[in-house]
Design a protein around this motif. Structure first.
Motif, short mmCIF file in Angstrom:
data_model
loop_
_atom_site.label_atom_id
_atom_site.label_comp_id
_atom_site.label_asym_id
_atom_site.label_seq_id
_atom_site.Cartn_x
_atom_site.Cartn_y
_atom_site.Cartn_z
N ARG A 79 0.69 -1.25 -0.08
CA ARG A 79 0.16 -0.09 -0.04
C ARG A 79 0.87 1.49 -0.01
O ARG A 79 1.90 1.39 0.72
CB ARG A 79 -0.69 0.02 1.33
N PRO A 80 0.47 2.28 -0.74
CA PRO A 80 1.16 3.59 -0.73
C PRO A 80 1.13 4.16 0.36
O PRO A 80 0.48 4.12 1.41
CB PRO A 80 0.38 4.34 -1.88
N TRP A 81 2.26 5.14 0.70
CA TRP A 81 2.29 6.08 1.76
C TRP A 81 2.17 7.41 1.47
O TRP A 81 2.13 7.77 0.15
CB TRP A 81 3.91 5.97 2.46
N ARG A 82 1.69 8.25 2.42
CA ARG A 82 1.39 9.61 1.82
C ARG A 82 1.85 10.40 3.24
O ARG A 82 1.82 10.04 4.10
CB ARG A 82 -0.38 9.87 1.80
N ALA A 83 1.91 11.70 3.00
CA ALA A 83 2.32 12.52 4.02
C ALA A 83 1.28 13.07 4.68
O ALA A 83 0.23 13.19 4.14
CB ALA A 83 3.29 13.81 3.52
N THR A 84 1.41 13.25 6.24
CA THR A 84 0.24 13.67 6.97
C THR A 84 0.14 15.19 7.02
O THR A 84 -0.79 15.68 7.37
CB THR A 84 0.32 13.25 8.51
N ARG A 85 1.27 15.96 6.87
CA ARG A 85 1.26 17.62 6.74
C ARG A 85 2.04 17.98 5.54
O ARG A 85 2.80 17.23 4.90
CB ARG A 85 1.80 17.82 8.06
N GLN A 86 1.85 19.07 5.23
CA GLN A 86 2.48 19.56 3.90
C GLN A 86 3.95 20.46 4.37
O GLN A 86 4.86 20.24 3.57
CB GLN A 86 1.73 20.91 3.35
N ASP A 87 4.20 20.56 5.78
CA ASP A 87 5.55 20.85 6.00
C ASP A 87 5.68 20.64 7.60
O ASP A 87 4.76 20.20 8.42
CB ASP A 87 5.87 22.38 5.88
N THR A 88 6.85 20.88 7.97
CA THR A 88 7.34 20.59 9.30
C THR A 88 7.95 21.76 10.21
O THR A 88 8.65 22.52 9.32
CB THR A 88 8.49 19.41 9.73
N SER A 89 7.37 22.12 11.31
CA SER A 89 8.21 23.22 11.88
C SER A 89 8.44 23.12 13.46
O SER A 89 8.11 21.92 13.84
CB SER A 89 7.08 24.42 11.96
N TRP A 90 9.46 23.91 13.91
CA TRP A 90 9.94 23.72 15.16
C TRP A 90 10.53 25.09 15.84
O TRP A 90 10.73 25.85 14.82
CB TRP A 90 10.82 22.60 15.32
#
Length: 204
Positions: A79-90
């Motif tokens: 099964r394919p994977w997908r990102a849960t968010r469009q970017d990452t911040s900290w």
């Protein structure tokens, strides 16, 4: 079936998640999913010139920390994977030693990837159309600003770049002739602040 549009951002707030993200292949994998949409570990391995078991392992680690997930309702052996968010911040303002060490590690990995992206572009730049050679490139500016002014400036840049957010998730919004372009931001203080508030001399 309507494609799910990922929420905008996932924010890292603890050393464990920061260290989990601070891996070159994991960053390249999540960047690939965000840029080109869902794909299997086999497809990702082919795109990144890596092996399938390695990509599978790191995709599972990304899923463990909430960066990626399996696409539901898809039949098939893989099964394919997908990102849960469009970017990452900290945030980078903690005085906690564990947080500072984790953000330093993450920023170091990120800088290495940025340098690799630039080297990859330089390797093929001579074959680029003239209009793209003229539009792309490198530059810098030396500013004399306070920390508050610098934060305001980076917020203004983020607002400007956000004008193009919709094109990431919706290809129909991309004008003819457009292509992915990596905008890399670095704000690097040059030298310590002296007692009288003036910037100490730094090398060019």
């Amino acid at each position: 079936m309507t494609e799910r549009v990922p929420e905008r951002s996932i924010k890292l707030t603890d050393p464990r998640s920061l260290r989990a993200y601070a891996h070159p292949l994991r960053m390249r994998l999540i960047g690939l999913l965000r840029r080109d949409g869902p794909m299997t570990a086999t497809q990702a391995a082919a795109r990144l010139d890596d092996n399938v078991p390695n990509c599978s392992f790191h995709l599972r680690q990304l899923a463990k920390y909430g960066f990626a997930e399996r696409v539901p309702g898809v039949d098939g052996r893989e099964r394919p994977w997908r990102a849960t968010r469009q970017d990452t911040s900290w945030d980078d303002d903690s005085d906690d030693p564990a947080m500072k060490a984790a953000t330093d590690q993450l920023n170091s990995v990120l800088l290495g990837l940025y340098m690799q992206y630039a080297q990859d572009y330089l390797a093929i730049r001579g074959d680029e159309p003239v209009e793209w050679r003229a539009a792309a490139g490198f530059g810098d500016a030396l500013l004399h600003v306070t920390a508050t002014e610098l934060r305001e400036l980076t917020d203004e840049v983020d607002t400007l770049l956000a004008r193009y957010d919709e094109r990431v998730a919706d290809p129909a919004r991309r004008p003819p002739g457009s292509r992915p372009v990596q905008i890399i931001q670095m704000a690097v203080p040059r030298g310590p602040v002296t007692a009288d508030g003036q910037r100490a001399k730094a090398d060019p």
